[in-house]
Design a protein around this motif. Sequence first.
Motif, PDB file in Angstrom:
ATOM      1  N   ALA A  64      -9.410 -12.171 -16.386  1.00 37.96           N
ATOM      2  CA  ALA A  64      -9.898 -11.178 -17.333  1.00 37.96           C
ATOM      3  C   ALA A  64     -11.412 -11.067 -17.232  1.00 37.96           C
ATOM      4  O   ALA A  64     -12.110 -12.085 -17.110  1.00 37.96           O
ATOM      5  N   GLY A  65     -11.878  -9.833 -17.257  1.00 41.06           N
ATOM      6  CA  GLY A  65     -13.296  -9.572 -17.088  1.00 41.06           C
ATOM      7  C   GLY A  65     -13.707  -9.315 -15.655  1.00 41.06           C
ATOM      8  O   GLY A  65     -14.839  -8.880 -15.397  1.00 41.06           O
ATOM      9  N   LEU A  82     -11.607  -6.021 -16.373  1.00 46.13           N
ATOM     10  CA  LEU A  82     -10.156  -5.992 -16.486  1.00 46.13           C
ATOM     11  C   LEU A  82      -9.676  -6.800 -17.674  1.00 46.13           C
ATOM     12  O   LEU A  82     -10.230  -7.858 -18.003  1.00 46.13           O
ATOM     13  N   LYS A  83      -8.622  -6.288 -18.286  1.00 45.94           N
ATOM     14  CA  LYS A  83      -8.027  -6.906 -19.455  1.00 45.94           C
ATOM     15  C   LYS A  83      -6.602  -7.316 -19.132  1.00 45.94           C
ATOM     16  O   LYS A  83      -5.973  -6.813 -18.188  1.00 45.94           O
ATOM     17  N   LEU A  84      -6.072  -8.206 -19.953  1.00 45.27           N
ATOM     18  CA  LEU A  84      -4.696  -8.649 -19.747  1.00 45.27           C
ATOM     19  C   LEU A  84      -3.740  -7.466 -19.727  1.00 45.27           C
ATOM     20  O   LEU A  84      -2.780  -7.439 -18.947  1.00 45.27           O
ATOM     21  N   VAL A 102      -3.682  -9.629 -14.284  1.00 40.00           N
ATOM     22  CA  VAL A 102      -4.902 -10.121 -14.917  1.00 40.00           C
ATOM     23  C   VAL A 102      -4.548 -11.348 -15.747  1.00 40.00           C
ATOM     24  O   VAL A 102      -3.663 -11.284 -16.601  1.00 40.00           O
ATOM     25  N   SER A 103      -5.227 -12.437 -15.479  1.00 36.21           N
ATOM     26  CA  SER A 103      -4.934 -13.691 -16.172  1.00 36.21           C
ATOM     27  C   SER A 103      -6.061 -14.030 -17.138  1.00 36.21           C
ATOM     28  O   SER A 103      -7.202 -13.609 -16.968  1.00 36.21           O
TER      29      SER A 103
END
Length: 124
Positions: free
Chosen positions: A14-15, A87-89, A122-123
């Motif tokens: 994430a991010g 990026l987000k989950l 995305v983790s």
Amino acid sequence: QVDLVESGGGLVQAGGSLRLSCAASGITFGVYAMGWFRQAPGKEREFVAAISRWSGGNTDYAESVKGRFTISRDNAKNTVYLQMASLKLEDTANYYCAAKRVATTRRWDEYDYWGQGTQVTVSS
């Protein structure tokens, strides 16, 4: 035969950022508007972004990705890109590119050709 081949997916924290590519063959690429869609397990396919034909002067984004994702095209390479940042989950999904003659649309059923997709996970 028309082929759209996506690449660039993978696992990202994430991010983080990823850039997806979609290489087209069998079509006069510049004539086609291009779109990116995504589908997560158990959910409907949803619009992500689209870019107009030729110079790609017009772009459209889903509200959920606006300001984080950027769609672009390189007609010399018959390729459309989706640069994804922050990026987000909830961005986890299979991402598909699609081609549509003439004008862009957010409706997936109006696109003429589809790729097979590339998975983005995305983790946390």
